[in-house]
Write a protein that holds these residues in place. Structure first.
Motif, PDB file in Angstrom:
ATOM      1  N   MET A   1      88.065 -25.304  88.469  1.00 28.03           N
ATOM      2  CA  MET A   1      88.450 -25.447  89.860  1.00 28.03           C
ATOM      3  C   MET A   1      89.610 -24.507  90.170  1.00 28.03           C
ATOM      4  N   ARG A   2      89.581 -23.952  91.356  1.00 22.01           N
ATOM      5  CA  ARG A   2      90.604 -22.977  91.759  1.00 22.01           C
ATOM      6  C   ARG A   2      91.439 -23.575  92.872  1.00 22.01           C
ATOM      7  N   ILE A   3      92.743 -23.564  92.675  1.00 17.85           N
ATOM      8  CA  ILE A   3      93.659 -24.242  93.586  1.00 17.85           C
ATOM      9  C   ILE A   3      94.710 -23.252  94.055  1.00 17.85           C
ATOM     10  N   ALA A   4      94.939 -23.196  95.371  1.00 14.13           N
ATOM     11  CA  ALA A   4      95.997 -22.365  95.924  1.00 14.13           C
ATOM     12  C   ALA A   4      97.104 -23.252  96.466  1.00 14.13           C
ATOM     13  N   PHE A   5      98.342 -22.843  96.241  1.00 15.75           N
ATOM     14  CA  PHE A   5      99.483 -23.487  96.880  1.00 15.75           C
ATOM     15  C   PHE A   5     100.056 -22.507  97.897  1.00 15.75           C
ATOM     16  N   VAL A   6     100.123 -22.938  99.152  1.00 13.94           N
ATOM     17  CA  VAL A   6     100.608 -22.093 100.235  1.00 13.94           C
ATOM     18  C   VAL A   6     101.665 -22.867 101.016  1.00 13.94           C
ATOM     19  N   GLY A   7     102.348 -22.162 101.909  1.00 15.69           N
ATOM     20  CA  GLY A   7     103.344 -22.823 102.738  1.00 15.69           C
ATOM     21  C   GLY A   7     104.402 -21.846 103.202  1.00 15.69           C
ATOM     22  N   LYS A   8     105.287 -22.341 104.033  1.00 14.94           N
ATOM     23  CA  LYS A   8     106.399 -21.545 104.533  1.00 14.94           C
ATOM     24  C   LYS A   8     107.307 -21.167 103.374  1.00 14.94           C
ATOM     25  N   GLY A   9     107.946 -20.013 103.493  1.00 17.83           N
ATOM     26  CA  GLY A   9     108.927 -19.632 102.487  1.00 17.83           C
ATOM     27  C   GLY A   9     110.012 -20.688 102.363  1.00 17.83           C
ATOM     28  N   GLY A  10     110.307 -21.100 101.129  1.00 19.03           N
ATOM     29  CA  GLY A  10     111.321 -22.121 100.902  1.00 19.03           C
ATOM     30  C   GLY A  10     110.803 -23.543 100.948  1.00 19.03           C
ATOM     31  N   SER A  11     109.487 -23.710 101.175  1.00 20.22           N
ATOM     32  CA  SER A  11     108.919 -25.061 101.270  1.00 20.22           C
ATOM     33  C   SER A  11     108.826 -25.744  99.910  1.00 20.22           C
ATOM     34  N   GLY A  12     108.844 -24.946  98.849  1.00 23.36           N
ATOM     35  CA  GLY A  12     108.713 -25.504  97.510  1.00 23.36           C
ATOM     36  C   GLY A  12     107.349 -25.279  96.899  1.00 23.36           C
ATOM     37  N   LYS A  13     106.567 -24.346  97.443  1.00 22.91           N
ATOM     38  CA  LYS A  13     105.208 -24.118  96.932  1.00 22.91           C
ATOM     39  C   LYS A  13     105.226 -23.559  95.503  1.00 22.91           C
ATOM     40  N   THR A  14     106.180 -22.718  95.171  1.00 21.94           N
ATOM     41  CA  THR A  14     106.273 -22.212  93.800  1.00 21.94           C
ATOM     42  C   THR A  14     106.633 -23.340  92.839  1.00 21.94           C
ATOM     43  N   VAL A 148      83.759 -16.991  86.050  1.00 21.93           N
ATOM     44  CA  VAL A 148      82.833 -18.122  86.030  1.00 21.93           C
ATOM     45  C   VAL A 148      83.530 -19.254  85.275  1.00 21.93           C
ATOM     46  N   ASP A 149      84.300 -20.031  86.022  1.00 23.23           N
ATOM     47  CA  ASP A 149      85.038 -21.135  85.423  1.00 23.23           C
ATOM     48  C   ASP A 149      84.191 -22.391  85.495  1.00 23.23           C
ATOM     49  N   GLY A 150      84.375 -23.265  84.503  1.00 22.93           N
ATOM     50  CA  GLY A 150      83.535 -24.444  84.397  1.00 22.93           C
ATOM     51  C   GLY A 150      84.251 -25.718  84.796  1.00 22.93           C
ATOM     52  N   PRO A 151      83.545 -26.846  84.773  1.00 26.72           N
ATOM     53  CA  PRO A 151      84.151 -28.144  85.091  1.00 26.72           C
ATOM     54  C   PRO A 151      85.315 -28.441  84.158  1.00 26.72           C
ATOM     55  N   GLY A 152      86.377 -28.993  84.722  1.00 26.90           N
ATOM     56  CA  GLY A 152      87.537 -29.346  83.911  1.00 26.90           C
ATOM     57  C   GLY A 152      88.444 -28.185  83.580  1.00 26.90           C
ATOM     58  N   GLU A 153      88.159 -26.998  84.151  1.00 24.91           N
ATOM     59  CA  GLU A 153      89.024 -25.827  83.985  1.00 24.91           C
ATOM     60  C   GLU A 153      89.728 -25.563  85.315  1.00 24.91           C
ATOM     61  N   TYR A 154      90.967 -25.088  85.234  1.00 21.84           N
ATOM     62  CA  TYR A 154      91.772 -24.961  86.450  1.00 21.84           C
ATOM     63  C   TYR A 154      92.471 -23.607  86.516  1.00 21.84           C
ATOM     64  N   VAL A 155      92.436 -23.012  87.708  1.00 28.37           N
ATOM     65  CA  VAL A 155      93.233 -21.827  88.014  1.00 28.37           C
ATOM     66  C   VAL A 155      94.152 -22.205  89.173  1.00 28.37           C
ATOM     67  N   VAL A 156      95.451 -22.080  88.979  1.00 30.30           N
ATOM     68  CA  VAL A 156      96.442 -22.459  89.988  1.00 30.30           C
ATOM     69  C   VAL A 156      97.160 -21.203  90.454  1.00 30.30           C
ATOM     70  N   VAL A 273      91.404 -32.607  93.680  1.00 30.23           N
ATOM     71  CA  VAL A 273      90.711 -31.413  93.209  1.00 30.23           C
ATOM     72  C   VAL A 273      89.413 -31.795  92.503  1.00 30.23           C
ATOM     73  N   ASP A 274      89.487 -32.767  91.615  1.00 30.38           N
ATOM     74  CA  ASP A 274      88.328 -33.152  90.810  1.00 30.38           C
ATOM     75  C   ASP A 274      87.232 -33.819  91.633  1.00 30.38           C
ATOM     76  N   ALA A 275      87.573 -34.304  92.816  1.00 29.16           N
ATOM     77  CA  ALA A 275      86.599 -35.027  93.639  1.00 29.16           C
ATOM     78  C   ALA A 275      85.600 -34.113  94.327  1.00 29.16           C
ATOM     79  N   HIS A 276      85.807 -32.805  94.266  1.00 35.59           N
ATOM     80  CA  HIS A 276      84.943 -31.872  94.991  1.00 35.59           C
ATOM     81  C   HIS A 276      84.394 -30.818  94.030  1.00 35.59           C
ATOM     82  N   PRO A 277      83.191 -31.020  93.515  1.00 30.87           N
ATOM     83  CA  PRO A 277      82.593 -30.039  92.603  1.00 30.87           C
ATOM     84  C   PRO A 277      82.405 -28.683  93.283  1.00 30.87           C
ATOM     85  N   ARG A 278      82.372 -27.661  92.468  1.00 34.81           N
ATOM     86  CA  ARG A 278      82.203 -26.286  92.936  1.00 34.81           C
ATOM     87  C   ARG A 278      80.858 -26.080  93.636  1.00 34.81           C
TER      88      ARG A 278
END
Length: 328
Positions: A1-14, A148-156, A273-278
């Motif tokens: 699963m591929r996950i992005a963290f976004v937000g305003k600068g200084g919001s704490g996304k990093t 080609v990432d599989g179930p139970g694998e994560y890219v953040v 994240v896990d609730a929504h298969p690719r």
């Protein structure tokens, strides 16, 4: 699963990107963190106690070599110059397994705080007036396009601040986008931009409230973002200790000291994240759509080629592609 963290600068996304990556790694899950922010601080957030700089080569300056590697023997891509950041894989392209034993991972993945990490590279003085940061992010877009990432694998991925992520098709590469929002008017303003853009393309987003100090803060977020508010983190003395480089925030078991509510919030993120298969077909369809958009708007003229011809109508995305006789 591929996950992005976004937000305003200084919001704490990093900070949230690092916490979530460490949370996943601690559970034993295969995880790769990617620093895609113009300000490269994810390595420091992952390993606040480590005084040694992160040394794996950044992706951005090696974009040409990455293109050459990924195009493999795909006959529709005649050279790295003909390959742009949105070029989708086809038969003959070199496909990647997460953290596989291949040239790209071996060269560009290091570790920070026990978490495998790739970095895009800083936007430095030599880039001024010559390139935009999105050209460096092209390496991340191509990487995700050929992964080609599989179930139970994560890219953040820790993304650029604000709504800049929508300046390229990279935002369509994720299964879930977490928008980190402080309980302020400025904090939720980026949410509205993301919500409007995401709705056009069926992109799944969820809001993560951050730096919540009282019930009024939480009520404000609920009133502003409604059902998109997935969970929230309270003000954290543990995070402050990490930001100050104090030893109690480092080490493999340090998350045990994170506030119970905030540990629970990380569990909620993973469950979401896990609730929504690719959906591989949707992912590939978006990739092709944005490639054709880029081809028409600038890339055909820039390369002197009809880049629509790079789309392979016989390519089947997903794990089946790894078993293709033309796959690398």
């Amino acid at each position: 699963m591929r996950i992005a963290f976004v937000g305003k600068g200084g919001s704490g996304k990093t900070t949230l990107s690092a916490l979530f990556s460490r949370h996943l790694a601690r559970s034993g899950a295969p995880v790769l963190a990617i620093d895609g922010d113009i300000n490269q601080h994810l390595a420091e957030a992952l390993a606040p106690e480590d005084e040694q700089p992160f040394t794996a080569p950044p992706l951005g300056p090696h974009l040409t070599e990455i293109k050459d590697y990924l195009r493999g023997t795909n006959p529709r891509i005649t050279s790295s110059e003909a390959m742009i950041k949105t070029t989708p894989p086809g038969r003959g392209s070199r496909l990647l397994r997460l953290l596989g034993d291949d040239e790209l991972h071996t060269r560009h993945v290091g570790r920070a705080g026990g978490v495998p990490l790739m970095v895009t590279g800083e936007f430095d003085e030599s880039d001024l007036g010559v390139a935009c940061y999105h050209s460096k992010l092209g390496a991340v877009e191509l990487y995700l396009g050929h992964l080609v990432d599989g179930p139970g694998e994560y890219v953040v991925v820790d993304m650029t601040a604000g709504a800049d992520a929508f300046a390229s098709g990279l935002f369509t590469r994720f299964d879930m986008t977490f928008l980190v929002a402080e309980p302020t008017r400025k904090g939720v303003s980026v949410y509205r931009q993301y919500r409007d853009h995401a709705e056009q393309f069926g992109i799944r987003i969820a809001v993560v409230g951050n730096k919540v100090t009282c019930e009024d803060d939480l009520l404000f977020l609920k009133e502003e973002v409604g059902d998109d508010l997935l969970t929230h983190l309270v003000h954290s003395s543990w995070v402050r200790a990490a930001e100050q480089g104090r030893a109690e925030a480092g080490g493999p078991d340090a998350l045990d000291s994170l506030e119970p509510h905030n540990r629970h919030a990380l569990n909620v993120l993973r469950e979401a994240v896990d609730a929504h298969p690719r959906d591989w077909d949707r992912l590939h369809r978006h990739a092709v759509e944005f490639h054709l958009r880029n081809a028409r708007s600038w890339a055909d003229a820039r390369t002197g080629r009809n880049l629509a011809e790079q789309v392979d109508p016989e390519f089947v995305p997903g794990p089946a592609a790894l078993n293709s006789p033309t796959a690398h």
